[in-house]
Design a protein around this motif. Sequence first.
Motif, mmCIF file in Angstrom:
data_model
loop_
_atom_site.group_PDB
_atom_site.id
_atom_site.type_symbol
_atom_site.label_atom_id
_atom_site.label_comp_id
_atom_site.label_asym_id
_atom_site.label_seq_id
_atom_site.Cartn_x
_atom_site.Cartn_y
_atom_site.Cartn_z
ATOM 1 N N LEU A 1 34.288 -28.438 23.634
ATOM 2 C CA LEU A 1 35.329 -27.384 23.723
ATOM 3 C C LEU A 1 34.604 -26.268 24.534
ATOM 4 O O LEU A 1 35.509 -25.619 25.282
ATOM 5 N N GLU A 2 33.398 -26.026 24.649
ATOM 6 C CA GLU A 2 32.651 -25.428 25.405
ATOM 7 C C GLU A 2 33.066 -25.510 26.890
ATOM 8 O O GLU A 2 33.159 -24.378 27.847
ATOM 9 N N ALA A 3 32.856 -26.666 27.465
ATOM 10 C CA ALA A 3 33.219 -27.270 28.513
ATOM 11 C C ALA A 3 34.725 -26.479 29.218
ATOM 12 O O ALA A 3 34.834 -26.245 30.329
ATOM 13 N N VAL A 4 35.635 -26.563 28.167
ATOM 14 C CA VAL A 4 37.085 -26.224 28.422
ATOM 15 C C VAL A 4 36.902 -24.644 28.911
ATOM 16 O O VAL A 4 37.328 -24.009 29.745
ATOM 17 N N VAL A 5 36.248 -23.862 27.976
ATOM 18 C CA VAL A 5 35.959 -22.359 28.066
ATOM 19 C C VAL A 5 35.483 -22.229 29.501
ATOM 20 O O VAL A 5 35.506 -21.451 30.198
ATOM 21 N N LEU A 6 34.362 -22.586 29.619
ATOM 22 C CA LEU A 6 33.309 -22.547 31.004
ATOM 23 C C LEU A 6 34.215 -22.845 31.995
ATOM 24 O O LEU A 6 33.886 -22.208 33.234
ATOM 25 N N HIS A 7 35.040 -23.867 31.780
ATOM 26 C CA HIS A 7 36.095 -24.135 33.263
ATOM 27 C C HIS A 7 36.979 -22.922 33.770
ATOM 28 O O HIS A 7 36.794 -22.533 34.888
ATOM 29 N N PHE A 8 37.471 -22.185 32.662
ATOM 30 C CA PHE A 8 38.087 -21.113 32.880
ATOM 31 C C PHE A 8 37.266 -20.032 33.351
ATOM 32 O O PHE A 8 37.704 -18.996 34.043
ATOM 33 N N TYR A 9 36.168 -19.821 32.598
ATOM 34 C CA TYR A 9 35.214 -18.954 33.062
ATOM 35 C C TYR A 9 34.886 -18.861 34.659
ATOM 36 O O TYR A 9 34.857 -17.881 35.154
ATOM 37 N N GLN A 10 34.468 -20.183 34.959
ATOM 38 C CA GLN A 10 34.114 -20.204 36.457
ATOM 39 C C GLN A 10 35.303 -19.787 37.307
ATOM 40 O O GLN A 10 35.055 -19.435 38.339
ATOM 41 N N ARG A 11 36.537 -20.255 36.800
ATOM 42 C CA ARG A 11 37.766 -20.133 37.589
ATOM 43 C C ARG A 11 37.910 -18.644 37.689
ATOM 44 O O ARG A 11 38.201 -18.134 38.826
ATOM 45 N N GLN A 12 37.739 -18.065 36.688
ATOM 46 C CA GLN A 12 38.021 -16.480 36.520
ATOM 47 C C GLN A 12 36.779 -15.699 37.619
ATOM 48 O O GLN A 12 37.164 -14.928 38.475
ATOM 49 N N LYS A 13 35.779 -16.150 37.390
ATOM 50 C CA LYS A 13 34.682 -15.560 38.376
ATOM 51 C C LYS A 13 34.739 -15.926 39.801
ATOM 52 O O LYS A 13 34.749 -15.173 40.578
ATOM 53 N N ASN A 14 35.084 -17.129 40.020
ATOM 54 C CA ASN A 14 35.564 -17.515 41.474
ATOM 55 C C ASN A 14 36.776 -16.856 41.910
ATOM 56 O O ASN A 14 36.840 -16.318 43.119
#
Length: 171
Positions: free
Chosen positions: A153-166
């Motif tokens: 589940l963390e991997a999903v959240v971190l995917h969106f976190y990275q996308r937002q950062k980028n």
Amino acid sequence: MILDRFYPQEWVDSTYDIDWKSWQEKGIRGAIFDIDNTLVPHGAPADTRARAFFQNLHSIGIRTCLLSNNKKPRVSSFAIEVNSPYIYKAHKPAVHNYRKALELMGTTPKTTLFVGDQLFTDVYGANRAGIYGILVKPINPQEEIQIVLKRYLEAVVLHFYQRQKNAHKTV
């Protein structure tokens, strides 16, 4: 976005890679740490690196507190080795013990960092308490099954976190 509440302020490889002197110069006076997979592999005792790390933090004027959901024998033995106050069975992400850690150190949310390896307990709790939260990559991938499941589940959240950062980098 609904996932923002789980986003760390920063995501770094290791607790030991953080530029603590720079944070101290910016007014940070306290640091709250998870133990397992943040400072040492899960269940491991304090090692030479952890003891030297805490000694260095204390020498530059950064107070520390260990905040763990683990039981007293695990947390207290580690705390003795690194000379730090501690809170065991912290019930993270509940905010109460983040505030108690601030009290123990004599710091405020603005003068304190939190460092941990899990989004849904460590980072979410720090965010709820108004403390700058730094997520570190787990030291050892061998974890208990309930944590392994949370990592998906963390991997999903971190995917969106990275996308937002980028997305913010390109603006």
